[in-house]
Write an enzyme that holds these catalytic residues in place. Structure first.
Site, mmCIF file in Angstrom:
data_model
loop_
_atom_site.group_PDB
_atom_site.id
_atom_site.type_symbol
_atom_site.label_atom_id
_atom_site.label_comp_id
_atom_site.label_asym_id
_atom_site.label_seq_id
_atom_site.Cartn_x
_atom_site.Cartn_y
_atom_site.Cartn_z
ATOM 1 N N ASN A 173 -0.198 -2.133 5.477
ATOM 2 C CA ASN A 173 -0.819 -0.905 4.994
ATOM 3 C C ASN A 173 -1.271 -0.043 6.170
ATOM 4 O O ASN A 173 -0.672 0.979 6.474
ATOM 5 C CB ASN A 173 -2.006 -1.262 4.087
ATOM 6 C CG ASN A 173 -2.670 -0.048 3.451
ATOM 7 O OD1 ASN A 173 -2.495 1.087 3.853
ATOM 8 N ND2 ASN A 173 -3.446 -0.266 2.431
ATOM 9 N N THR A 174 -2.301 -0.525 6.893
ATOM 10 C CA THR A 174 -2.905 0.290 7.944
ATOM 11 C C THR A 174 -1.892 0.719 8.999
ATOM 12 O O THR A 174 -1.952 1.847 9.496
ATOM 13 C CB THR A 174 -4.051 -0.490 8.610
ATOM 14 O OG1 THR A 174 -4.917 -0.969 7.584
ATOM 15 C CG2 THR A 174 -4.853 0.393 9.550
ATOM 16 N N ALA B 242 -1.123 -8.646 6.291
ATOM 17 C CA ALA B 242 -2.305 -8.309 7.109
ATOM 18 C C ALA B 242 -2.078 -8.509 8.602
ATOM 19 O O ALA B 242 -1.490 -9.493 9.032
ATOM 20 C CB ALA B 242 -3.531 -9.103 6.692
ATOM 21 N N GLY B 243 -2.564 -7.535 9.361
ATOM 22 C CA GLY B 243 -2.577 -7.641 10.817
ATOM 23 C C GLY B 243 -1.372 -7.079 11.529
ATOM 24 O O GLY B 243 -1.369 -6.960 12.755
ATOM 25 N N LYS C 225 -2.593 -9.704 -6.381
ATOM 26 C CA LYS C 225 -2.804 -10.256 -5.048
ATOM 27 C C LYS C 225 -4.217 -10.823 -5.022
ATOM 28 O O LYS C 225 -5.207 -10.071 -5.061
ATOM 29 C CB LYS C 225 -2.650 -9.162 -3.983
ATOM 30 C CG LYS C 225 -3.162 -9.587 -2.609
ATOM 31 C CD LYS C 225 -2.911 -8.517 -1.562
ATOM 32 C CE LYS C 225 -3.769 -8.739 -0.322
ATOM 33 N NZ LYS C 225 -3.491 -7.790 0.760
#
Lengths: 67, 255
Positions: free
Chosen positions: B205-206, B183-184, B96
């Site tokens: 992920n988060t 992301a996001g 990535k």
């Protein structure tokens, strides 16, 4: 002999003749670890043939959690 | 099936491995997510604690494709070095490409991302490029030959969801390689929305690792990605301004 590992100067026994010896000395030989030796990235099969010398620069990296 | 370069995947959910409370919760979350692609970062080892556990040791890594990122890189050269280090593990050939151009927003540097992607493609990496939601940039990456473009939904770890669905749909409509929204993502609704827009996959992920119950959220994300994909394939109805009765207007019984 003295070598730099991950930015820190380290004293390692002179019996560490190769990168493979160094990893065994550091107890990292069973770990998933990638070695950069004097800015040359080593494949695993190169560990035994890469000779360690006074003043060498070693980077030891591995995979950590990340996104 | 999701096809990236020479690889085929059943799951369209790609899971990051950062910031989980502990390895046990992380392992359970990975299991229930049924993700087949896991991202990792490359960092220095702590040589003073050689027996520190590593999450990779808990996984049957033959079951997964590892997707190391180049996080931490600010230039193409730094990204290429990290990718080469990752590949030298002998465990992966995907990367990535993530070259951050701004510390506060963690938005990618488009110029360096292009440069790094080009260099890594020449070295036969399978390149998944993390990019902003810019259709021109996505096109340029495709022209280079990247194997997937990964536009952000919103800044990394922000949980703001899809800020610009229009831009994402522009990227998706013209795509010649898989589009993975990266992301996001904050909630299952965001993940489902990305898939409904026609994305080929979602990388998050988060949203899982920092959820109150990461394992339950991992399952929710798996289901959301599947539901969103099914919804996309099924084809949603057009939006109407006024009502359209679902029950027949004729045949009403009268007294």
């Amino acid at each position: 002999m003295r070598v730099t590992i991950n930015g820190d100067l380290q004293e390692v026994p002179d019996t560490c003749a190769t990168i493979r010896d160094l990893l065994a000395h550091l107890q990292l030989d069973q770990k998933i670890v990638v070695v950069e030796h004097n800015r040359r990235i080593l494949q695993k099969e190169d560990h035994a043939s890469s000779e360690l010398k006074e003043g060498d620069q070693i980077e030891l990296v591995h995979f950590v959690g990340g996104g | 099936m999701l096809k990236i370069g020479p690889y085929t995947f059943r799951s369209r959910l790609l899971l990051g491995t950062g910031k989980f409370p502990d390895f046990n919760i992380q392992k359970q979350a990975v299991d229930v997510s049924e993700a087949e692609i896991l991202t990792f970062a490359v960092r220095r080892m702590n040589i003073y604690e050689p027996h520190q556990p590593n999450f990779l040791e808990m996984l049957d890594i033959r079951k997964y494709k590892l997707l190391p990122n180049t996080a931490g890189a600010k230039t193409a050269e730094e990204a290429v070095r990290i990718a080469r280090l990752a590949k030298a593990s002998g465990l992966c050939d995907m990367v990535k490409v993530e070259v951050i151009g701004d510390d506060k927003t963690l938005l990618p540097d488009p110029v360096e991302t292009l440069k790094a992607s080009e260099m890594l493609l020449k070295e036969n990496f399978i390149v998944l490029a993390y990019t902003s939601d810019d259709v021109v940039l996505a096109k340029r990456l495709q022209q280079l030959g990247v194997h997937a473009v990964m536009p952000g939904a919103s800044p990394i770890g922000s949980g703001q969801g899809i800020i610009n669905p229009l831009n994402l749909s522009f990227i998706i409509e013209q795509a010649t390689v898989p589009v993975i929204v990266d992301a996001g993502i904050g909630s299952p609704a965001d993940a489902a929305k990305a898939m409904e827009l026609g994305a080929d996959g979602v990388l998050l992920n988060t949203a899982v690792s920092q959820a109150k119950d990461p394992v339950k959220m991992a399952l929710a994300m798996k289901l959301a990605v599947e539901a969103g994909r099914l919804g996309f394939e099924a084809g949603r109805i057009p939006v109407r301004r006024y009502a359209s009765a679902s029950s027949p207007l004729e045949g009403m019984s009268k007294v």
